[in-house]
Design a protein around this motif. Structure first.
Motif, PDB file in Angstrom:
ATOM      1  N   ALA A 419       0.829  -1.196   0.000  1.00  0.00           N
ATOM      2  CA  ALA A 419       0.000   0.000   0.000  1.00  0.00           C
ATOM      3  C   ALA A 419       0.871   1.258   0.000  1.00  0.00           C
ATOM      4  N   ASP A 420       0.347   2.321  -0.598  1.00  0.00           N
ATOM      5  CA  ASP A 420       1.101   3.572  -0.688  1.00  0.00           C
ATOM      6  C   ASP A 420       1.454   4.128   0.689  1.00  0.00           C
ATOM      7  N   ASP A 421       0.517   4.068   1.636  1.00  0.00           N
ATOM      8  CA  ASP A 421       0.806   4.641   2.950  1.00  0.00           C
ATOM      9  C   ASP A 421       1.892   3.855   3.679  1.00  0.00           C
ATOM     10  N   GLU A 422       1.980   2.537   3.398  1.00  0.00           N
ATOM     11  CA  GLU A 422       3.051   1.731   3.989  1.00  0.00           C
ATOM     12  C   GLU A 422       4.405   2.157   3.423  1.00  0.00           C
ATOM     13  N   ALA A 423       4.448   2.384   2.109  1.00  0.00           N
ATOM     14  CA  ALA A 423       5.696   2.823   1.479  1.00  0.00           C
ATOM     15  C   ALA A 423       6.078   4.224   1.949  1.00  0.00           C
ATOM     16  N   LEU A 424       5.083   5.092   2.111  1.00  0.00           N
ATOM     17  CA  LEU A 424       5.353   6.453   2.578  1.00  0.00           C
ATOM     18  C   LEU A 424       5.905   6.438   4.002  1.00  0.00           C
ATOM     19  N   ARG A 425       5.348   5.590   4.838  1.00  0.00           N
ATOM     20  CA  ARG A 425       5.840   5.474   6.217  1.00  0.00           C
ATOM     21  C   ARG A 425       7.295   5.032   6.225  1.00  0.00           C
ATOM     22  N   PHE A 426       7.618   4.066   5.369  1.00  0.00           N
ATOM     23  CA  PHE A 426       8.974   3.540   5.273  1.00  0.00           C
ATOM     24  C   PHE A 426       9.935   4.617   4.762  1.00  0.00           C
ATOM     25  N   PHE A 448      14.562   8.397  -1.542  1.00  0.00           N
ATOM     26  CA  PHE A 448      13.511   8.360  -0.532  1.00  0.00           C
ATOM     27  C   PHE A 448      12.748   9.676  -0.459  1.00  0.00           C
ATOM     28  N   ARG A 449      13.425  10.814  -0.651  1.00  0.00           N
ATOM     29  CA  ARG A 449      12.724  12.096  -0.647  1.00  0.00           C
ATOM     30  C   ARG A 449      11.774  12.215  -1.845  1.00  0.00           C
ATOM     31  N   ASP A 450      12.273  11.838  -3.019  1.00  0.00           N
ATOM     32  CA  ASP A 450      11.432  11.923  -4.217  1.00  0.00           C
ATOM     33  C   ASP A 450      10.239  10.977  -4.129  1.00  0.00           C
ATOM     34  N   ALA A 451      10.495   9.792  -3.592  1.00  0.00           N
ATOM     35  CA  ALA A 451       9.399   8.826  -3.457  1.00  0.00           C
ATOM     36  C   ALA A 451       8.345   9.338  -2.493  1.00  0.00           C
ATOM     37  N   ALA A 452       8.788   9.891  -1.368  1.00  0.00           N
ATOM     38  CA  ALA A 452       7.837  10.422  -0.385  1.00  0.00           C
ATOM     39  C   ALA A 452       7.036  11.574  -0.982  1.00  0.00           C
ATOM     40  N   ALA A 453       7.688  12.443  -1.722  1.00  0.00           N
ATOM     41  CA  ALA A 453       6.997  13.575  -2.340  1.00  0.00           C
ATOM     42  C   ALA A 453       5.965  13.088  -3.346  1.00  0.00           C
ATOM     43  N   PHE A 454       6.320  12.091  -4.142  1.00  0.00           N
ATOM     44  CA  PHE A 454       5.389  11.550  -5.134  1.00  0.00           C
ATOM     45  C   PHE A 454       4.171  10.928  -4.458  1.00  0.00           C
ATOM     46  N   LEU A 455       4.414  10.136  -3.410  1.00  0.00           N
ATOM     47  CA  LEU A 455       3.315   9.431  -2.756  1.00  0.00           C
ATOM     48  C   LEU A 455       2.338  10.391  -2.077  1.00  0.00           C
ATOM     49  N   ARG A 456       2.828  11.530  -1.612  1.00  0.00           N
ATOM     50  CA  ARG A 456       1.946  12.491  -0.945  1.00  0.00           C
ATOM     51  C   ARG A 456       0.964  13.140  -1.920  1.00  0.00           C
ATOM     52  N   ASP A 460      -4.928   8.773  -8.447  1.00  0.00           N
ATOM     53  CA  ASP A 460      -5.381   7.394  -8.609  1.00  0.00           C
ATOM     54  C   ASP A 460      -4.935   6.793  -9.936  1.00  0.00           C
ATOM     55  N   SER A 461      -4.823   7.611 -10.955  1.00  0.00           N
ATOM     56  CA  SER A 461      -4.506   7.105 -12.288  1.00  0.00           C
ATOM     57  C   SER A 461      -3.005   6.985 -12.543  1.00  0.00           C
ATOM     58  N   GLU A 462      -2.174   7.391 -11.568  1.00  0.00           N
ATOM     59  CA  GLU A 462      -0.728   7.390 -11.780  1.00  0.00           C
ATOM     60  C   GLU A 462      -0.090   6.064 -11.391  1.00  0.00           C
ATOM     61  N   MET A 463       0.884   5.646 -12.212  1.00  0.00           N
ATOM     62  CA  MET A 463       1.711   4.486 -11.883  1.00  0.00           C
ATOM     63  C   MET A 463       2.779   4.890 -10.885  1.00  0.00           C
ATOM     64  N   ASP A 464       3.204   3.940 -10.078  1.00  0.00           N
ATOM     65  CA  ASP A 464       4.324   4.202  -9.176  1.00  0.00           C
ATOM     66  C   ASP A 464       5.587   4.494  -9.973  1.00  0.00           C
ATOM     67  N   THR A 465       6.406   5.389  -9.460  1.00  0.00           N
ATOM     68  CA  THR A 465       7.707   5.648 -10.081  1.00  0.00           C
ATOM     69  C   THR A 465       8.649   4.486  -9.776  1.00  0.00           C
ATOM     70  N   ALA A 466       9.768   4.444 -10.476  1.00  0.00           N
ATOM     71  CA  ALA A 466      10.761   3.394 -10.230  1.00  0.00           C
ATOM     72  C   ALA A 466      11.270   3.452  -8.791  1.00  0.00           C
ATOM     73  N   ASP A 467      11.410   4.658  -8.248  1.00  0.00           N
ATOM     74  CA  ASP A 467      11.873   4.803  -6.862  1.00  0.00           C
ATOM     75  C   ASP A 467      10.874   4.216  -5.880  1.00  0.00           C
ATOM     76  N   VAL A 468       9.595   4.477  -6.123  1.00  0.00           N
ATOM     77  CA  VAL A 468       8.556   3.952  -5.237  1.00  0.00           C
ATOM     78  C   VAL A 468       8.522   2.425  -5.317  1.00  0.00           C
ATOM     79  N   ARG A 469       8.644   1.896  -6.517  1.00  0.00           N
ATOM     80  CA  ARG A 469       8.639   0.434  -6.666  1.00  0.00           C
ATOM     81  C   ARG A 469       9.845  -0.186  -5.956  1.00  0.00           C
ATOM     82  N   TYR A 470      10.965   0.515  -6.008  1.00  0.00           N
ATOM     83  CA  TYR A 470      12.163   0.025  -5.318  1.00  0.00           C
ATOM     84  C   TYR A 470      11.913  -0.036  -3.812  1.00  0.00           C
TER      85      TYR A 470
END
Length: 657
Positions: A419-426, A448-456, A460-470
């Protein structure tokens, strides 16, 4: 009911136990109210359907007429579309005269959304063939609410202006819906806005990331609109569709299963694979339909079915039980029930073992596994990072405790199920930790900064970035390592294969590639296992298990000439959704109450998959609950058949390559 001849390949006439590759199974049909062709797999079936469509297109071209197709979306027709694209590229099949009307679209829905059926059809078919842009039509998910009714009437009128549909392709929902005609839809319904059933939304939630994000409405062609087509072909793959297929094909016509309305159509056909057909009478109890070859597997199937149906242990079945329940042919061929009962009972008894790696210094004549070598190298393939513990956690623990060298191969990262909120917490944790202790790693901090910024701000229609998937992959990798430590194997025996087919960032995956197969081959050659455990669970709603199994099968086939492979046995387990049929089981590993609890604690190591799984589908139970209930049910079946009573059991089938 009279029907026009099918354009699909005629079923072969050799009977239920023989099949020509690529041809449907045929038997004397007495229970089925809709013509039904059963194929060994979805690929063969899809090719047959694609050929029928291609023949129709060419026939219309020869007559100088448009070919009007009704098209479906979802996973079922993808292989049909892929074959049509291949025919266009390799055989010159033209779509210039084709006009299409799609069944449905979510509402509201933008056409460029990742979940849009407009985008789906372009990606799967329209962008790869020469169909004119103005010739394909789909319900409009952007039309204003007050204009929906007018749009639906205009959609029907446009179909009629072309003389109606020549061919309608359908899938089927788990609740029997066709298009988005949910249970309760009337046979005279037309194109309209429909409220989606909870089960439909739950099944679709994997595409939207959560149930909350899944639309509640859709525009759909109605039942009457579908039945007006001159030809209707319905596709269904996988055992999860088996109960609803049986209801539609063998049951009564009812609004509770809209697919059953096709019984009233003069030229309808169901095209299904063997898994989807598994509940049909001719597959489940073929001796009630036609003569069968009474080989050992069929005898076990008939006797266990008879025992469970009558609620009598196998050893209590009588000649009269056989005669009164359609199994008299078996008695006529093999003698009295007493002897048959003992033989089947003993076979089932011999599947039970507390030594899945083989029992040292023991007579292994009637054991499912070899005694030697006493210490084996075991390689467990886990499609996702938790399938090992969920599906065979008790056996996993047994082979470790009994001194075998155990390796686990996690085939995919499983990152889309976090889940996105789990990844954001991490991500926030890592950023805060690095800031607190002045850890200066520019690239890590950026990720981690870019991933957190993206997740915030993620839409709904956006795919996860490579950083978020990592990051999501790291979470699941850490949980898998935790499980290995809990069970007791060295972390270096955990192998993370990250098979390339999975890494798309979407539920839709890439086809199996040579790179995927080589990753699996390399590990098998490195470990040189005496045992391979692999997920044979084809009920997996995401298809990942099937691709992972295909890679293992191909890898084993290529390596089977190697000397070490002569001592390697392959055992298949099932996942969280279903169990092997009792007559198929070749090794059953019993579990005590303490072992069941230990398995549960091992599953708990996967915290990201515990409370509120992203892709759990229509089953709201947590994975530990599904696993325990399935394992207890398997033990219950053995007990009902008259064997010893255990708390739970894990079951396996051997694949002999």
């Amino acid at each position: 009911m009279t029907t026009e001849p099918s354009r699909l390949d005629s079923p072969v006439s050799e009977g239920l136990t023989n099949r020509v590759a690529g041809e449907p199974v045929q038997a004397a049909i007495t229970y089925e109210k809709i013509p039904t062709h059963i194929y060994a797999d979805a690929k063969d079936a899809s090719r047959a359907v694609a050929r029928e469509i291609a023949d129709l297109i060419r026939e219309k071209q020869g007559a100088g007429k448009p070919c009007v197709l009704g098209l479906a979306t979802g996973s079922s027709p993808k292989t049909v579309y892929a074959e049509l694209v291949r025919m266009h590229r390799e055989e010159g099949l033209s779509f210039r005269n084709v006009v299409t009307f799609n069944l449905d679209e979510y509402y509201p829905m933008e056409p460029d959304s990742l979940q849009s059926y407009v985008l789906f059809m372009k990606e799967q078919l329209f962008d790869h063939v020469d169909i004119p842009e103005g010739n394909y039509n789909l319900p409009d998910g952007t039309v204003r609410p007050e204009k929906v009714a007018d749009f639906c009437r205009a959609y029907e009128s446009k179909i009629e202006s072309y003389g109606g549909l020549d061919f309608q392709l359908l899938g089927i929902g788990g609740n029997g819906h066709i298009g988005f005609n949910e249970p309760g839809s009337l046979i005279n319904s037309h194109t309209r806005l429909m409220m989606l059933d909870h089960s439909t939304r739950a099944a679709a939630s994997m595409d939207f990331g959560s149930l909350a994000r899944t639309p509640r409405k859709a525009i759909t062609m109605g039942v009457a609109s579908i039945l007006a087509a001159r030809r209707v072909v319905l596709l269904a793959w996988g055992e999860r569709k088996a109960p609803v297929i049986r209801s539609a094909v063998e049951g009564t016509v009812t609004e509770h299963n809209p697919a059953s309305y096709l019984q009233t159509h003069p030229n309808a056909l169901f095209v299904i694979d063997e898994a989807a057909a598994s509940e049909l009478t001719r597959m489940k109890t073929p001796w009630l339909v036609d003569q069968v070859v009474w080989d050992n597997k069929m005898i076990k199937k008939a006797v266990t079915h008879l025992s469970l149906t009558l609620g009598k242990p196998i050893l209590k079945l009588t000649d009269r039980d056989y005669n009164d329940n359609g199994v008299s042919d078996l008695l006529a061929q093999y003698g009295q029930a007493y002897d048959i009962n003992i033989d089947v009972f003993n076979q089932l008894q011999h599947t039970i073992t507390g030594w899945p790696g083989g029992k040292p210094n023991a007579d292994d004549t009637n054991r499912p596994e070899r005694a030697l070598p006493a210490q084996k190298r075991c390689l467990i393939f886990s499609p996702h990072p938790d399938d090992d513990i969920i599906s065979m956690g008790g056996t996993f623990q047994r082979v470790v405790d009994q001194g075998h060298e155990v390796h686990v191969a996690y085939q995919t990262s499983g990152n889309i199920a976090v889940a996105d909120d789990e990844a954001l917490r991490f991500a926030d944790y890592v950023v805060d930790f690095n800031e607190k202790f002045g850890i200066d790693s520019p690239e890590a901090n950026r990720i981690f900064r870019d991933a957190a910024a993206f997740l915030r701000t993620k839409k709904d229609s956006e795919m996860d970035t490579a950083d978020v998937r990592y990051i999501k992959g790291l979470i699941r990798k850490g949980e898998a390592k935790s499980t290995c430590r809990f069970v007791g194997i060295p972390v270096e025996n955990a192998h993370f294969l990250n098979m390339p087919f999975y890494e798309t960032g979407k539920v839709e995956k890439k086809p199996l590639s040579e790179d995927d197969i080589k990753v699996v081959m390399n590990l098998i050659e490195e470990v040189k296992p005496h045992q391979i455990y692999a997920a044979g669970d084809l009920a997996d709603p995401h298809g990942t298990h099937k691709v992972c199994l295909d890679a293992i099968i191909e890898a084993v086939r290529r390596l089977k000439h190697k000397n070490f492979m002569k001592d390697c046995w392959v055992w298949l387990y099932r996942g969280a959704w279903a169990e092997w049929d009792i007559h198929e089981i070749e090794m059953a590993v019993p579990m005590s109450p303490d072992q069941v609890m230990r398995k549960r604690l091992g599953i708990f190591k996967h915290q990201s998959q515990k409370d509120g799984v992203v892709y759990q589908g229509t089953d709201s139970r947590e994975f530990w609950q599904r696993a325990e209930e399935r394992n207890r049910a398997t033990a219950g079946l053995y007990n009902r058949l008259g064997l010893a009573e255990y708390e739970a059991m894990e079951a396996f089938v051997r694949w002999k390559f």
